[in-house]
Design a protein around this motif. Sequence first.
Motif, short mmCIF file in Angstrom:
data_model
loop_
_atom_site.label_atom_id
_atom_site.label_comp_id
_atom_site.label_asym_id
_atom_site.label_seq_id
_atom_site.Cartn_x
_atom_site.Cartn_y
_atom_site.Cartn_z
N LEU A 42 0.78 -1.49 -0.04
CA LEU A 42 -0.07 -0.10 0.04
C LEU A 42 0.96 1.23 -0.11
CD1 LEU A 42 -2.87 -1.06 2.34
CD2 LEU A 42 -3.10 -0.55 0.02
N ILE A 43 1.78 1.38 0.70
CA ILE A 43 2.71 2.19 1.03
C ILE A 43 3.58 2.58 -0.43
CG2 ILE A 43 5.00 3.23 1.86
CD1 ILE A 43 4.07 1.85 4.52
N GLN A 44 4.03 1.53 -1.01
CA GLN A 44 4.52 1.60 -2.57
C GLN A 44 3.68 2.13 -3.44
OE1 GLN A 44 6.01 -2.15 -4.10
NE2 GLN A 44 6.14 -1.53 -5.90
N ARG A 45 2.28 1.67 -3.34
CA ARG A 45 1.37 2.17 -4.44
C ARG A 45 0.97 3.80 -4.11
NH1 ARG A 45 -3.34 -1.60 -4.74
NH2 ARG A 45 -4.09 -0.04 -5.99
N PHE A 46 0.89 3.97 -2.90
CA PHE A 46 0.38 5.40 -2.32
C PHE A 46 1.29 6.10 -1.34
CE2 PHE A 46 -3.31 2.13 -2.79
CZ PHE A 46 -3.92 2.66 -4.07
N PRO A 47 2.55 6.51 -1.88
CA PRO A 47 3.35 7.20 -0.67
C PRO A 47 2.85 8.32 -0.12
CG PRO A 47 4.12 7.40 -3.07
CD PRO A 47 2.99 6.47 -3.16
N ASP A 48 1.62 9.03 -0.93
CA ASP A 48 1.28 10.16 -0.09
C ASP A 48 0.77 9.88 1.57
OD1 ASP A 48 1.97 11.63 -2.30
OD2 ASP A 48 -0.23 11.88 -3.05
#
Length: 366
Positions: A33-39
């Motif tokens: 999830l962090i990889q896809r959505f670093p925001d």
Amino acid sequence: MASQQSIFVVNADGELTKMRAALPPSENSLQELIQRFPDTISGGNGDLLLIQREHPISDAESGAGRWSLDHLFVTRDAVPVLVEVKRAADTRIRREVVGQMLDYAANAVAYWPNGRVAQIFAQSCEKLGFDPDEQLSRFLGSDADYSAFWSRVDDNFRAGRLKLVFVADQIPAELARIVEFMNEQMIADVYAVELRYFEGDGGLRTLVPRIIGATERANAKRIVTPLYSASSPSEWFETWIAPLGEDYTQALQHLTSLVDELGGEWRIPRKTQGSAGVIVKKGEQERSPLSVQKQGTVCIHFGNAKVWMDDEPRKAFFDRFVSAVGRLSNNRDDGYPSFPLQRLNGETAAAFITVARDWIKAAKDS
């Protein structure tokens, strides 16, 4: 589970969905999830560019990877961001993860050579089927000096100007206190992100971030003055190239004479100050065909040339440059390879000037 609180989502039709506090299925799922959505972990401090997930870090200059960093990002200001992810259920989230992160940061600063981060990024993009220059263009803008950006990343690594980020679905009080203390005392920017995880019916998931570590004392410490600000290209050359020796200054003379002959100009990027770029103009359009880096290399901007030159002539220029000055730092005829400036002396200078004259004119006349 530490908390049973819920949140409620109201959709466009006015329907209410109850999201229940839950545990992430696995650490890997949280990392994805962090990889896809670093925001979700940026804390509102700008976008992040993923360099690599699960990057190996060695404890010796030529050693194999001893550790694996969960994520390596960079900011638009060329600041490296090291991210370590744990679930609250993992007991290492309390203290052990701090030592783990400091190992990563200390050894990355000590043993990553210049150009390593740019190389990792290119390899990661190619593995995923992406074009590195296209990804970088989306992140920085098409008119950015990519070589200068990577040079600034290297400078920040060597100086220890990093962001160290701890992420978990729940941050324990022990870790929060340590993070706040480190953030107030260290050059590096240290913070934790409590990424609360909620699930609803139909596979709906919600992430609710909370930033820990951004105290008023720490924010006051972040007032940064530029390391160097050149008032002119000549001052920049005097500061960075002259100390490298007479071979470099003589070689630079060949290049500056050519730029003057073709009506070009030198420009120093205001933010990075890591290079002196050659700028040529046609009407309102500006092109940057090459630059001199402060470490004493000449970077040829084949990546920029994709805008004004087709593939075949660009590849032909690549071969001509190799014939003139020898092997370049990489074989990418659509990237930003470089070579040592001091090669531009003797017979090599004449061969390079012939090719560079055609290259700069092609940029100007396109």
